[in-house]
Design a protein around this motif. Structure first.
Motif, short mmCIF file in Angstrom:
data_model
loop_
_atom_site.label_atom_id
_atom_site.label_comp_id
_atom_site.label_asym_id
_atom_site.label_seq_id
_atom_site.Cartn_x
_atom_site.Cartn_y
_atom_site.Cartn_z
N PRO A 170 0.82 -1.23 0.00
CA PRO A 170 0.00 0.00 0.00
C PRO A 170 0.85 1.27 0.00
CG PRO A 170 -0.87 -1.59 1.58
CD PRO A 170 0.46 -2.11 1.13
N GLU A 171 1.96 1.25 0.74
CA GLU A 171 2.83 2.43 0.79
C GLU A 171 3.54 2.63 -0.54
OE1 GLU A 171 3.79 2.11 5.57
OE2 GLU A 171 5.11 1.17 4.11
N ALA A 172 3.92 1.51 -1.18
CA ALA A 172 4.57 1.61 -2.49
C ALA A 172 3.61 2.22 -3.51
CB ALA A 172 5.03 0.24 -2.95
N ARG A 259 2.93 8.95 -17.32
CA ARG A 259 1.74 8.54 -18.08
C ARG A 259 1.30 7.12 -17.73
NH1 ARG A 259 3.26 10.83 -24.15
NH2 ARG A 259 3.07 13.06 -23.65
N GLY A 260 2.06 6.46 -16.81
CA GLY A 260 1.65 5.14 -16.35
C GLY A 260 2.53 4.00 -16.78
N TRP A 261 3.55 4.26 -17.60
CA TRP A 261 4.42 3.20 -18.07
C TRP A 261 5.30 2.68 -16.91
CZ3 TRP A 261 6.45 3.29 -23.71
CH2 TRP A 261 5.41 3.66 -24.57
N GLY A 262 5.23 1.39 -16.63
CA GLY A 262 6.08 0.77 -15.62
C GLY A 262 5.65 1.02 -14.19
N VAL A 263 4.50 1.64 -13.98
CA VAL A 263 4.06 2.00 -12.63
C VAL A 263 3.79 0.74 -11.79
CG1 VAL A 263 2.13 2.97 -11.32
CG2 VAL A 263 3.20 4.30 -13.14
N LYS A 264 2.99 -0.18 -12.30
CA LYS A 264 2.64 -1.38 -11.54
C LYS A 264 3.88 -2.23 -11.26
CE LYS A 264 -1.73 -0.65 -11.12
NZ LYS A 264 -2.30 -0.35 -9.77
N ARG A 265 4.76 -2.30 -12.23
CA ARG A 265 5.99 -3.08 -12.05
C ARG A 265 6.83 -2.48 -10.93
NH1 ARG A 265 11.20 -3.07 -14.43
NH2 ARG A 265 12.11 -5.17 -14.57
N LEU A 266 6.92 -1.15 -10.89
CA LEU A 266 7.70 -0.50 -9.84
C LEU A 266 7.07 -0.72 -8.48
CD1 LEU A 266 10.06 1.28 -8.99
CD2 LEU A 266 8.65 3.29 -9.48
N GLU A 267 5.75 -0.68 -8.40
CA GLU A 267 5.07 -0.94 -7.12
C GLU A 267 5.44 -2.32 -6.59
OE1 GLU A 267 1.00 1.65 -8.09
OE2 GLU A 267 0.94 -0.54 -7.99
N ARG A 268 5.43 -3.32 -7.47
CA ARG A 268 5.77 -4.68 -7.04
C ARG A 268 7.23 -4.79 -6.63
NH1 ARG A 268 2.62 -5.83 -11.66
NH2 ARG A 268 4.51 -6.24 -12.87
N LYS A 269 8.11 -4.15 -7.39
CA LYS A 269 9.54 -4.21 -7.08
C LYS A 269 9.85 -3.55 -5.74
CE LYS A 269 11.21 -6.16 -10.88
NZ LYS A 269 11.99 -7.42 -10.85
N LEU A 270 9.21 -2.41 -5.47
CA LEU A 270 9.49 -1.68 -4.23
C LEU A 270 9.03 -2.45 -3.00
CD1 LEU A 270 8.55 2.00 -5.19
CD2 LEU A 270 10.84 1.01 -4.98
N GLY A 273 5.74 -7.30 -2.79
CA GLY A 273 4.45 -7.90 -2.48
C GLY A 273 4.07 -7.91 -1.02
N ARG A 274 4.89 -7.32 -0.15
CA ARG A 274 4.63 -7.38 1.29
C ARG A 274 3.48 -6.44 1.66
NH1 ARG A 274 8.70 -5.28 4.50
NH2 ARG A 274 8.69 -3.64 2.94
N LEU A 275 2.54 -6.94 2.46
CA LEU A 275 1.44 -6.11 2.95
C LEU A 275 1.77 -5.47 4.28
CD1 LEU A 275 -1.62 -8.35 2.00
CD2 LEU A 275 -0.73 -6.35 0.78
N SER A 276 2.81 -5.96 4.94
CA SER A 276 3.23 -5.40 6.24
C SER A 276 4.70 -5.71 6.45
CB SER A 276 2.40 -6.00 7.37
OG SER A 276 2.58 -7.40 7.45
N PRO A 277 5.38 -4.98 7.34
CA PRO A 277 6.78 -5.27 7.63
C PRO A 277 6.92 -6.63 8.31
CG PRO A 277 6.14 -3.10 8.47
CD PRO A 277 4.89 -3.81 8.10
N THR A 278 8.09 -7.22 8.18
CA THR A 278 8.36 -8.48 8.86
C THR A 278 8.64 -8.22 10.34
OG1 THR A 278 10.75 -8.36 8.48
CG2 THR A 278 9.39 -9.38 6.74
N SER A 279 8.61 -9.26 11.13
CA SER A 279 8.92 -9.13 12.56
C SER A 279 10.33 -8.60 12.77
CB SER A 279 8.76 -10.49 13.25
OG SER A 279 7.44 -10.94 13.17
N ALA A 280 11.27 -9.05 11.94
CA ALA A 280 12.65 -8.58 12.06
C ALA A 280 12.76 -7.10 11.74
CB ALA A 280 13.55 -9.40 11.13
N GLU A 281 12.02 -6.65 10.72
CA GLU A 281 12.04 -5.22 10.36
C GLU A 281 11.45 -4.38 11.48
OE1 GLU A 281 11.69 -5.40 5.48
OE2 GLU A 281 9.88 -5.55 6.71
N LEU A 282 10.38 -4.84 12.11
CA LEU A 282 9.80 -4.09 13.22
C LEU A 282 10.77 -4.00 14.39
CD1 LEU A 282 6.12 -5.44 13.29
CD2 LEU A 282 6.87 -3.16 12.61
N LYS A 283 11.48 -5.09 14.64
CA LYS A 283 12.38 -5.13 15.78
C LYS A 283 13.64 -4.31 15.54
CE LYS A 283 15.00 -8.36 18.68
NZ LYS A 283 15.34 -9.80 18.92
N ASN A 284 14.21 -4.40 14.35
CA ASN A 284 15.52 -3.81 14.09
C ASN A 284 15.47 -2.51 13.29
OD1 ASN A 284 16.76 -6.10 15.31
ND2 ASN A 284 16.46 -7.24 13.40
N GLY A 285 14.33 -2.20 12.69
CA GLY A 285 14.24 -1.04 11.82
C GLY A 285 14.37 0.28 12.56
#
Length: 345
Positions: A170-172, A259-270, A273-285
């Motif tokens: 969602p943030e991407a 104009r929209g070229w490559g937008v969806k691809r960039l969202e996935r790359k960024l 596909g994660r919907l939330s941070p991992t436990s490790a990211e929450l702990k160490n981020g």
């Protein structure tokens, strides 16, 4: 006087995170949401984790002011942790006003902030506080800008830069949408059009200089907040490498991207596909907000706020603000986090 805290949206990631933050502090609260199974599962899970606090499950949908109001008779403050808009947002706020319940929203979106701010006069008449921006994307930036203004009296210009962890999906999506849209910066008291990434600065967030790109989507709402203090305000952000590459490909590539070229691809790359941070990211981020204030005479002052992982900090701040609200620190009308929490942020 009502003193219970309701966290709405515990059937979503941010709501569950805020509920767990409350439980860690031993704060019993109402754990509410739309989805019966999701709310029940969350309440059962946190009950096993906490010895001295309870999360009472409560389920209701939005849209009907009277139905919502019936759920708020014993609630002193509602903390909304989900992205609401339109009739859902208005019905929840209206129910809070009708029942004398303070309202706190984590949104940093300009349109939602404006919608909440529009209830200022009604909230004052109801002796109720309505608040927006109770999360990292607004509250942390607001805190740095406000502290610099307090310390360096007479400052009229401020530059803010943000560094945070990898975005969720969602943030991407929001980030990529912001990269393609025109935003605004504040210069000499006026809002002027600006494009994301049209210039960059070098910022030391604590580990040496890093490139941060112009992020006008962060500056709009914050500029409105500080317009009486600062006449010039710019916001920058350290972008993920794949997002920064967009600006390095030249004007023609940027034109196609907008104009929209490559937008969806960039969202996935960024987001990967994660919907939330991992436990490790929450702990160490970690996340950092850097700011530099300047007076017309050329005096400069820098400040740097380092927080835990941005989502985790947002959850903690929401609970801090809710506690302040039920402890009679809330001011009637539309408020922003620093007005209630001050340097505690």
């Amino acid at each position: 006087m009502k003193s219970r805290i309701m966290i709405y949206g515990v059937d979503s990631f941010m709501g569950a995170l805020a509920s767990r933050a409350a439980m860690r502090r031993g704060i019993s609260h109402v754990a509410a949401g739309r989805n019966i199974a999701g709310v029940a599962q969350h309440a059962a899970a946190v009950a096993k984790e906490a010895d001295n606090a309870l999360a009472e499950p409560r389920t209701f949908t939005l849209g009907d002011k009277a139905r919502i109001a019936a759920q708020l008779d014993d609630v002193g403050v509602v903390v909304n942790c989900g992205p609401l808009e339109g009739g859902d947002l208005l019905s929840l706020i209206d129910a809070c006003l009708a029942t004398g319940t303070h309202y706190i929203d984590m949104t940093s979106e300009r349109t939602q902030i404006a919608a909440i701010a529009a209830h200022d006069e009604m909230a004052k008449r109801a002796n109720v506080m309505v608040m927006a921006g109770a999360g990292f994307d607004y509250a942390a930036i607001d805190a740095v800008a406000e502290r610099l203004a307090q310390i360096l009296r007479g400052a009229r210009a401020v530059t803010i830069a943000v560094k945070r962890g990898a975005p969720t999906l969602p943030e991407a999506r929001r980030l990529v949408a912001a990269l393609t849209a025109e935003g605004e910066t504040m210069k000499n008291g006026q809002f002027v059009p600006a494009r994301a990434g049209e210039r960059s600065i070098e910022v030391d967030f604590g580990e040496g200089p890093e490139k941060a790109w112009l992020a006008p989507w962060r500056g709009e709402a914050t500029g409105m907040r500080h317009r009486g203090t600062y006449s010039t305000m710019e916001s920058y952000e350290v972008l993920p490498e794949r997002a920064a590459r967009v600006f390095a490909k030249g004007r023609l590539a940027m034109r196609f991207f907008r104009r929209g070229w490559g937008v969806k691809r960039l969202e996935r790359k960024l987001s990967k596909g994660r919907l939330s941070p991992t436990s490790a990211e929450l702990k160490n981020g970690r996340a950092v907000v850097w700011g530099e204030a300047r007076t017309p005479e050329g005096i400069r002052l820098c400040a740097r706020l380092e927080t835990p992982e941005a989502h985790l900090w947002s959850a903690e701040v929401a609970i801090l603000l809710a506690r302040r609200a039920v402890q009679a620190a809330a001011k009637p009308g539309f408020q922003l986090p620093f007005a209630i929490a001050g340097a505690a942020l």
